[in-house]
Motif scaffolding. Structure first.
Motif, short mmCIF file in Angstrom:
data_model
loop_
_atom_site.label_atom_id
_atom_site.label_comp_id
_atom_site.label_asym_id
_atom_site.label_seq_id
_atom_site.Cartn_x
_atom_site.Cartn_y
_atom_site.Cartn_z
N ALA A 174 5.13 1.55 -1.69
CA ALA A 174 4.50 0.28 -2.06
C ALA A 174 4.66 -0.75 -0.95
N ARG A 175 5.39 -0.40 0.08
CA ARG A 175 5.62 -1.31 1.21
C ARG A 175 5.11 -0.65 2.48
N PRO A 176 3.83 -0.80 2.79
CA PRO A 176 3.29 -0.20 4.01
C PRO A 176 4.09 -0.64 5.24
N MET A 177 4.36 0.29 6.11
CA MET A 177 5.18 0.02 7.28
C MET A 177 4.35 -0.15 8.55
N ARG A 178 3.04 0.13 8.47
CA ARG A 178 2.16 -0.08 9.62
C ARG A 178 0.88 -0.77 9.11
N VAL A 179 0.89 -2.07 9.15
CA VAL A 179 -0.21 -2.87 8.62
C VAL A 179 -1.11 -3.31 9.77
N MET A 180 -2.39 -3.14 9.57
CA MET A 180 -3.38 -3.52 10.58
C MET A 180 -4.32 -4.58 10.00
N ARG B 187 -6.87 5.57 15.87
CA ARG B 187 -5.85 5.70 16.90
C ARG B 187 -4.50 5.09 16.48
N GLN B 188 -4.55 3.97 15.77
CA GLN B 188 -3.30 3.26 15.44
C GLN B 188 -2.64 3.77 14.16
N GLU B 189 -3.35 4.53 13.35
CA GLU B 189 -2.81 5.15 12.15
C GLU B 189 -2.07 4.17 11.23
N PRO B 190 -2.73 3.11 10.76
CA PRO B 190 -2.06 2.17 9.86
C PRO B 190 -1.88 2.74 8.46
N ASP B 191 -0.88 2.24 7.75
CA ASP B 191 -0.70 2.55 6.33
C ASP B 191 -1.63 1.71 5.47
N LEU B 192 -2.01 0.55 5.99
CA LEU B 192 -2.87 -0.37 5.25
C LEU B 192 -3.72 -1.15 6.24
N VAL B 193 -5.01 -1.26 5.93
CA VAL B 193 -5.93 -2.07 6.73
C VAL B 193 -6.31 -3.29 5.90
N ILE B 194 -6.21 -4.46 6.50
CA ILE B 194 -6.56 -5.71 5.82
C ILE B 194 -7.76 -6.30 6.54
#
Length: 297
Positions: A29-35, A88-95
């Motif tokens: 529930a806590r994305p560690m790679r946010v874009m 390329r950046q492999e985010p856990d979440l895109v905003i």
């Protein structure tokens, strides 16, 4: 190049993304790679999260003229809103924002990337809503509430000491701006200014001209500093001899677009700085406009 090839393959097959980002988002529930792919969500993400949890923000976040968080943005990666960068950046979440390229948002949905879309923050209420939405998505609700509480304290302090109203015209190269209901107009009001663009006679004209400006007789023109904008035909009214004669120099205040272009919880502090700039500019005016009604500068 490799990201573009991978993206092309994913589009062709319409398969879920075969990388770790989506799987990690489903597991925590806590994305560690946010874009963040929007100039305004950039700043809220930077205020909520440490650099280690931010995959990237847009390149605009590093522009001091348009971002209140430009120093913080220097500590994280950047993107240009491209789907290839997401791969390329492999985010856990895109905003993204509601104005982020529809094609990019549609593609990310098709590829099943975890994504939230944040509406335009055109009011103080919308800032609270957006901050809570992003804070919940990244698992930082407490931090989000602290940011909102800080903004509300700043706005309350500004309201307690409004000072004498200062008549200004929010102005761009084509004439009046900051229409009623816009964030810019709300910012000017909280800073102690009255925007004549929303009062008669200016408010009755669809396309302002110098005659309307003379009738409105604002003490100051308040202009947003353009961020990466090239000169064009829209600057003609700004260079009109009447405008230059009466409002050049001390009667024109150029401010950072960061003060109003994005609604963020830091806006209260930006308004406090704007208020001081307005008061400093007003002190430089030593004689009234020759055509202003009695009692006006």
């Amino acid at each position: 190049m490799r990201a573009s090839v991978l993206l092309a393959g994913l589009i062709a097959t319409a398969l879920p993304i075969p990388i770790g980002g989506a799987a990690r988002a489903a597991a925590t529930a806590r994305p560690m790679r946010v874009m963040s792919m929007n100039q305004c969500t950039d700043q809220i993400v930077l205020a909520l999260l440490p650099p280690a949890r931010i995959a990237s923000v847009t390149w605009l976040a590093r522009d001091a003229g348009g971002s209140l968080m430009y120093r913080q943005a220097l500590r994280v990666g950047i993107n240009h809103g491209l789907a290839e960068e997401v791969v390329r950046q492999e985010p856990d979440l895109v905003i993204t924002g509601s104005f982020t390229t529809p094609a990019t948002r549609g593609l990310l949905r098709r590829l099943r990337y975890p994504m939230i879309e944040v509406d335009h923050t055109g009011s103080f209420a919308a800032i609270r809503t957006a901050t809570r939405q992003i804070a919940a998505a990244v698992g930082e609700e407490r931090r989000g509430e602290a940011l909102i509480a800080g903004m509300d304290r700043d706005l309350a302090e500004l309201a307690r000491n409004p000072g004498p109203p200062l008549r200004v015209a929010a102005w761009d190269g084509a004439g009046f701006s900051a229409t009623k209901g816009s964030l810019f107009d709300a910012v000017l009001g909280a800073a102690g200014a009255v925007n004549v663009a929303n009062q008669p006679p200016a408010s009755g004209y669809g396309k302002p001209d110098t005659e309307v400006l003379l009738l409105s007789a604002p003490a100051l023109l308040v202009k947003g500093a353009g961020v990466g904008r090239a000169p064009g035909m829209h600057d003609n009214l700004d260079r009109h001899p009447v405008v230059r004669r009466y409002w050049d120099g001390a009667r024109t205040l150029t401010i950072r677009q960061a003060y109003y272009v994005c609604g963020t919880p830091m806006i209260g502090k930006a308004i406090a700085r704007l208020r001081q700039e307005l008061r400093d500019a007003a002190r430089q005016i030593h004689a009234p406009l020759p055509f202003a009604p009695a009692g006006r500068r």
